[in-house]
Motif scaffolding. Structure first.
Motif, short mmCIF file in Angstrom:
data_model
loop_
_atom_site.label_atom_id
_atom_site.label_comp_id
_atom_site.label_asym_id
_atom_site.label_seq_id
_atom_site.Cartn_x
_atom_site.Cartn_y
_atom_site.Cartn_z
N MET A 241 39.98 24.78 58.12
CA MET A 241 40.51 25.64 59.17
C MET A 241 41.99 25.91 58.93
O MET A 241 42.76 24.98 58.67
CB MET A 241 40.31 25.01 60.55
CG MET A 241 38.86 24.76 60.93
SD MET A 241 37.83 26.25 61.03
CE MET A 241 38.66 27.19 62.32
N TYR A 242 42.37 27.18 59.03
CA TYR A 242 43.76 27.59 58.84
C TYR A 242 44.17 28.50 60.00
O TYR A 242 43.35 29.28 60.51
CB TYR A 242 43.93 28.35 57.52
CG TYR A 242 43.61 27.52 56.29
CD1 TYR A 242 44.59 26.79 55.64
CD2 TYR A 242 42.31 27.48 55.79
CE1 TYR A 242 44.29 26.03 54.52
CE2 TYR A 242 42.00 26.72 54.68
CZ TYR A 242 42.99 26.00 54.04
OH TYR A 242 42.69 25.25 52.93
N GLU A 243 45.42 28.40 60.38
CA GLU A 243 45.96 29.23 61.46
C GLU A 243 46.97 30.19 60.85
O GLU A 243 47.83 29.80 60.07
CB GLU A 243 46.63 28.34 62.50
CG GLU A 243 46.97 29.03 63.80
CD GLU A 243 47.49 28.05 64.85
OE1 GLU A 243 48.72 27.80 64.84
OE2 GLU A 243 46.68 27.53 65.64
N CYS A 244 46.88 31.47 61.22
CA CYS A 244 47.80 32.44 60.64
C CYS A 244 47.98 33.62 61.59
O CYS A 244 47.20 33.82 62.54
CB CYS A 244 47.30 32.94 59.28
SG CYS A 244 45.74 33.85 59.33
N ILE A 245 49.02 34.40 61.33
CA ILE A 245 49.28 35.61 62.12
C ILE A 245 48.96 36.87 61.33
O ILE A 245 48.96 37.97 61.87
CB ILE A 245 50.74 35.65 62.62
CG1 ILE A 245 51.72 35.58 61.44
CG2 ILE A 245 51.00 34.52 63.59
CD1 ILE A 245 53.18 35.70 61.87
N ALA A 246 48.69 36.71 60.05
CA ALA A 246 48.29 37.82 59.19
C ALA A 246 47.61 37.25 57.96
O ALA A 246 47.85 36.11 57.57
CB ALA A 246 49.50 38.66 58.80
N TYR A 247 46.73 38.05 57.35
CA TYR A 247 46.06 37.59 56.13
C TYR A 247 45.65 38.80 55.29
O TYR A 247 45.62 39.95 55.76
CB TYR A 247 44.83 36.73 56.45
CG TYR A 247 43.70 37.45 57.14
CD1 TYR A 247 42.75 38.16 56.40
CD2 TYR A 247 43.54 37.41 58.52
CE1 TYR A 247 41.69 38.82 57.03
CE2 TYR A 247 42.50 38.05 59.15
CZ TYR A 247 41.58 38.76 58.41
OH TYR A 247 40.55 39.42 59.03
N ARG A 248 45.35 38.52 54.04
CA ARG A 248 44.80 39.52 53.13
C ARG A 248 43.69 38.87 52.33
O ARG A 248 43.87 37.79 51.76
CB ARG A 248 45.85 40.10 52.19
CG ARG A 248 45.29 41.19 51.25
CD ARG A 248 46.31 41.60 50.20
NE ARG A 248 47.47 42.26 50.81
CZ ARG A 248 48.52 42.68 50.09
NH1 ARG A 248 48.55 42.49 48.78
NH2 ARG A 248 49.54 43.27 50.70
N LEU A 249 42.53 39.52 52.29
CA LEU A 249 41.39 39.04 51.50
C LEU A 249 41.14 40.05 50.38
O LEU A 249 40.91 41.22 50.64
CB LEU A 249 40.15 38.90 52.38
CG LEU A 249 38.86 38.51 51.65
CD1 LEU A 249 38.96 37.09 51.10
CD2 LEU A 249 37.65 38.64 52.56
N GLU A 250 41.16 39.56 49.15
CA GLU A 250 40.93 40.40 47.99
C GLU A 250 39.70 39.91 47.24
O GLU A 250 39.77 38.93 46.50
CB GLU A 250 42.15 40.37 47.07
CG GLU A 250 43.43 40.86 47.73
CD GLU A 250 44.66 40.57 46.89
OE1 GLU A 250 45.04 41.45 46.09
OE2 GLU A 250 45.22 39.46 47.02
N PRO A 251 38.55 40.56 47.42
CA PRO A 251 37.35 40.17 46.66
C PRO A 251 37.58 40.41 45.17
O PRO A 251 38.11 41.44 44.77
CB PRO A 251 36.27 41.11 47.21
CG PRO A 251 36.79 41.57 48.54
CD PRO A 251 38.28 41.64 48.38
N LEU A 252 37.18 39.44 44.37
CA LEU A 252 37.35 39.55 42.92
C LEU A 252 36.02 39.80 42.21
O LEU A 252 35.96 39.81 40.98
CB LEU A 252 38.01 38.28 42.38
CG LEU A 252 39.39 37.97 42.99
CD1 LEU A 252 39.94 36.67 42.42
CD2 LEU A 252 40.37 39.12 42.75
N VAL A 253 34.97 39.98 43.00
CA VAL A 253 33.65 40.35 42.48
C VAL A 253 33.08 41.46 43.37
O VAL A 253 33.54 41.66 44.49
CB VAL A 253 32.68 39.15 42.46
CG1 VAL A 253 33.15 38.09 41.48
CG2 VAL A 253 32.54 38.54 43.87
N GLU A 254 32.08 42.14 42.87
CA GLU A 254 31.45 43.21 43.65
C GLU A 254 30.25 42.67 44.42
O GLU A 254 29.75 41.58 44.15
CB GLU A 254 31.01 44.34 42.72
CG GLU A 254 32.15 45.04 42.01
CD GLU A 254 31.68 46.18 41.14
OE1 GLU A 254 30.44 46.33 40.98
OE2 GLU A 254 32.53 46.93 40.63
N GLY A 255 29.83 43.44 45.43
CA GLY A 255 28.60 43.11 46.15
C GLY A 255 28.77 42.45 47.50
O GLY A 255 27.78 42.07 48.12
#
Length: 283
Positions: A241-255
């Protein structure tokens, strides 16, 4: 409704001045359950209607999610982006797969049970996705002023976010791994029987992020998923569990799927920030 309001020039005024009421009539009804949970009321249309009839409102956090429609590093900076409002949760990998792929069972008329049945299949046929997850932890009160000053020096929007096509600032933290699940919450319940984020509050200004990495066995994953109904899954070692005020998710695979509040967004990297007290809701 929220995305329609977002398209208006006076979106902020509408959200501040027009309170929302929620009556859960869908498959999962997570937000209706979140509103009713503090008073220990049953999650049904009658109780939700009673809450609205009382006329009491309070501010709630929203979030803004921006999708970049390319995973290609060579074209990422020139790729178009599209933004959405969120209020419940963003999920990627396991939960998103169950949500969208189980649509083939909707014709059975079994409601949210279709997601549970598909989860069994997904545990058996387990997928793992490579991704880079970066997040900005909330500043402590003692260093909040210093953090905001430094963030502005780095060119962040509103002192928090870089542009979705820009590099991650140095004050963010990054995790790159193979994931089974990424689940970012703003509400306590993702469904009427899913107490997925016990720590969340409707007006706390943060995301509660749940990560499960590929090292989690099927046996442990099954036990963890079964405990989500009562919120005890957070005690498992595999549940980070992580607490944050902003995030970015970058998928490195397709699908994979981007799932915001149960709706499918465009594929590709996604960045989000909390919008504190952006709306008002009957509760």
């Amino acid at each position: 409704i929220l995305q329609g309001i977002k398209a208006r020039e006076d979106a902020e005024d509408v959200l501040k001045n027009v309170p929302f009421g929620v009556i859960g009539c869908g498959s999962c009804n997570g937000f209706a359950k979140t509103l009713l949970f503090p008073s220990k009321e049953h999650c049904n249309p009658l109780e939700s209607t009673f809450y609205i009839a009382k006329g009491q409102t309070k501010p709630i956090d929203l979030s803004e999610h921006t999708v970049t429609s390319s995973n290609d590093i060579t074209t990422l900076k020139s790729s178009p982006t599209k933004s959405y409002y969120g209020f419940l949760a963003f999920c990627w990998a396991f939960i998103a797969d169950c949500d969208f792929e189980s649509e083939v069972l909707r014709c059975l008329g079994i409601g949210g049970l279709r997601v549970d049945l598909w989860a069994v299949w997904r545990v058996i046929n387990l997928r793992k996705y490579r991704a880079r997850f970066s997040y900005l932890p909330p500043p402590s009160k003692s260093d909040e002023t210093d953090n905001q000053s430094e963030e502005k020096k780095e060119g962040n929007i509103d002192g928090v976010l870089p542009l979705p096509t820009e590099d991650i600032p140095t004050n963010w933290k990054t995790i790159e791994d193979d994931f089974i699940l990424v689940w970012c919450h703003q509400a306590t319940h993702a469904g009427s029987n899913a107490h997925s984020s016990p720590m969340s509050k409707l007006q706390d200004g943060v995301f509660q992020v749940m990560l499960i990495r590929s090292s989690c066995s099927r046996y442990e994953l099954t036990k963890l998923l079964l405990s989500i109904e009562h919120g005890t899954h957070i005690h498992y070692d595999a549940c980070e569990m992580y607490e944050c005020i902003a995030y970015r998710l970058e998928p490195l695979v397709e699908g994979s799927f981007n799932d915001l509040d149960g709706e499918k967004l465009e594929d590709g990297p996604i960045q989000a920030r909390v919008l504190p007290s952006a709306a008002h809701c009957f509760c």
